[in-house]
Design an enzyme around this catalytic site. Structure first.
Site, short mmCIF file in Angstrom:
data_model
loop_
_atom_site.label_atom_id
_atom_site.label_comp_id
_atom_site.label_asym_id
_atom_site.label_seq_id
_atom_site.Cartn_x
_atom_site.Cartn_y
_atom_site.Cartn_z
N GLY A 148 1.21 -1.13 -0.01
CA GLY A 148 0.20 0.24 -0.03
C GLY A 148 1.22 1.19 0.28
CD GLN B 196 -7.09 -0.79 7.36
OE1 GLN B 196 -6.95 -1.63 7.86
NE2 GLN B 196 -5.34 -0.85 7.68
CB SER C 143 -1.91 -3.48 1.80
OG SER C 143 -1.13 -4.15 1.47
CG HIS D 193 -0.14 -6.45 4.52
ND1 HIS D 193 -0.15 -6.14 6.32
CD2 HIS D 193 -0.03 -5.75 4.55
CE1 HIS D 193 -0.25 -4.89 6.22
NE2 HIS D 193 0.04 -4.34 5.03
CB THR E 278 11.93 -10.32 -10.64
OG1 THR E 278 12.59 -9.74 -11.62
CG2 THR E 278 11.08 -11.26 -10.83
CB CYS F 267 3.93 3.61 22.35
SG CYS F 267 3.17 2.13 21.84
#
Length: 407
Positions: free
Chosen positions: A71, A179, A199, A201, A237, A325
């Site tokens: 993404g 998302q 994306s 994942h 590639t 964080c």
């Protein structure tokens, strides 16, 4: 120890069917798709099939789907490539204050090159105003980029309306749908978008592969030069196993989308009701209904998010905090600040994102543990002690009346 994974907006596990589809292209069909011998052509055919599967899923033509490393690359290519290509027509870009950093940092990089960027504010629910969007368009505006669904608070933007307005003024429109793909209905023709990023994942596919949809009338400059892969638009590639896995993940997600959307919405609303009813001085972030089916983002007063995450982690619960964080910074999320949360409330925020493996029992266990964790942290908090003694007031009660659960 029991593990409850509730951070599916960060990443998802690779589905067994997806992994099975990928494996042959690591060990058997390992050819380079650019090679003319059969092993290479088998890989080339697999990439072509994957492109067709994904194109069909989003209402595009196969030649309009370009594979990337994820993404972030897709966002950068869409924004930088389009801005560079259109610079002779103008140097103004419109985006929002709540975009993913891949969009915001790409825009900031273009500002250093002399482009001008308008960062639109959002309302308390995280929505971009259609009126503000149109008012921001100038004669030299060449590109607008507004995300489909917010990665932190889950708010869904009125993409179709925004894209239509952009086109009325001759402005190219991009949406970051990282998302949203696999969770919301996406048809690039219905949406009217010129560019769309996604994306793998985020929908149970592998990490390291994404896509950029490029409409017929848009020609962004290349971001990566080299070979002639991806019709000469994106060198490197092809990552054949991941591309195959991406397509399988999209195919499965689209087939299950309606049923899973309903199931996750039920779990989401159950989690929100329990948290708001059982944990006082808490506030839901994001639009109450125009939000991703799996997203719960809530702020808890009188605590710090880092302590909450650590205690939940010790009990096997994986969620995200509203503070950055992990980057070594204690600054609260730019999204939470943009929707009007003061720093002290934004710091005590948690994002819980449901997945296809999440059960009601998982939600109840997580909420039970969360309630005890908040109680433990407040018991150690001088802010809570001052409030209990009557020496301080609740910001949530004062500023967000009607939205906080009452003790």
């Amino acid at each position: 120890m029991r593990t409850i994974y509730l951070d599916n907006a960060a990443t998802t596990r690779v589905r067994d069917d997806v992994l099975a589809a990928m494996l042959p292209f690591f060990t058997e069909e390992y050819g380079n798709p650019s090679s003319i011998y059969q092993l290479g052509q088998n890989a080339s055919d697999a990439v072509a099939d994957a492109r067709e599967t994904i194109a069909h899923a989003i209402g595009a033509k196969p030649k309009q789907v370009f594979f990337t490393s994820g993404g972030s690359e897709s966002d950068n290519w869409a924004i930088k490539g389009t801005a560079w290509a259109a610079r002779d027509r103008g140097n103004h870009i419109i985006t929002s204050a709540v975009e993913h950093h891949a969009v915001l940092h790409a825009c900031q990089a273009l500002e250093r090159e002399g482009f001008e960027v308008t960062y639109l504010p959002v309302d308390a629910d995280g929505l971009v105003s259609v009126h503000d969007f149109e008012a921001a368009i100038r004669p030299d505006t060449v590109l607008a980029s507004i995300m489909f669904a917010n990665n932190e608070i889950g708010t869904l933007q009125p993409i179709r309306k925004l894209a239509a307005i952009a086109h009325e003024h001759g402005v190219i429109f991009h949406t970051d749908a990282v998302q949203a793909l696999g969770h919301e209905h996406i048809d690039v023709r219905e949406l009217g978008v010129d560019l769309l990023s996604a994306s793998a994942h985020k929908l149970y596919g592998p990490k390291g592969v994404g896509l950029l949809y490029i409409g017929a009338n848009v020609k962004p400059r290349n971001l990566i030069d080299g070979g002639q892969q991806e019709r000469g638009r994106r060198a490197s590639t092809e990552n054949v196993p991941s591309i195959v896995g991406f397509a399988k993940a999209v195919e499965l997600a689209c087939a299950e989308r309606e049923a899973e959307h309903k199931r996750q919405t039920t779990l989401r609303d159950h989690a929100i009701r329990r948290i708001m009813d059982e944990i006082p001085y808490s506030k839901l972030n994001g639009h109450p209904t125009k939000r991703l089916a799996n997203n719960v983002n809530i702020s808890f007063e009188f605590i710090e998010g880092e302590g909450m995450l650590l205690q939940l982690s010790f009990r096997g619960i994986c969620v995200s905090s509203g503070s950055a964080c992990t980057s070594g910074s204690l600054d609260p999320s730019h999204v939470l600040l943009a929707i009007g949360l003061p720093h002290e409330i934004a710091h005590g925020s948690m994002r819980l994102t449901i997945g296809r493996d999440t059960t009601r029992d998982d939600i109840d266990y997580a909420v039970d543990t969360l309630a005890q964790t908040i109680a433990n942290l407040r018991a150690m908090s001088p802010l809570w002690e001052d409030f209990q003694a009557g020496n301080a007031t609740s910001i949530i009660e004062e500023r967000f009346s009607g939205m906080a659960a009452q003790e």
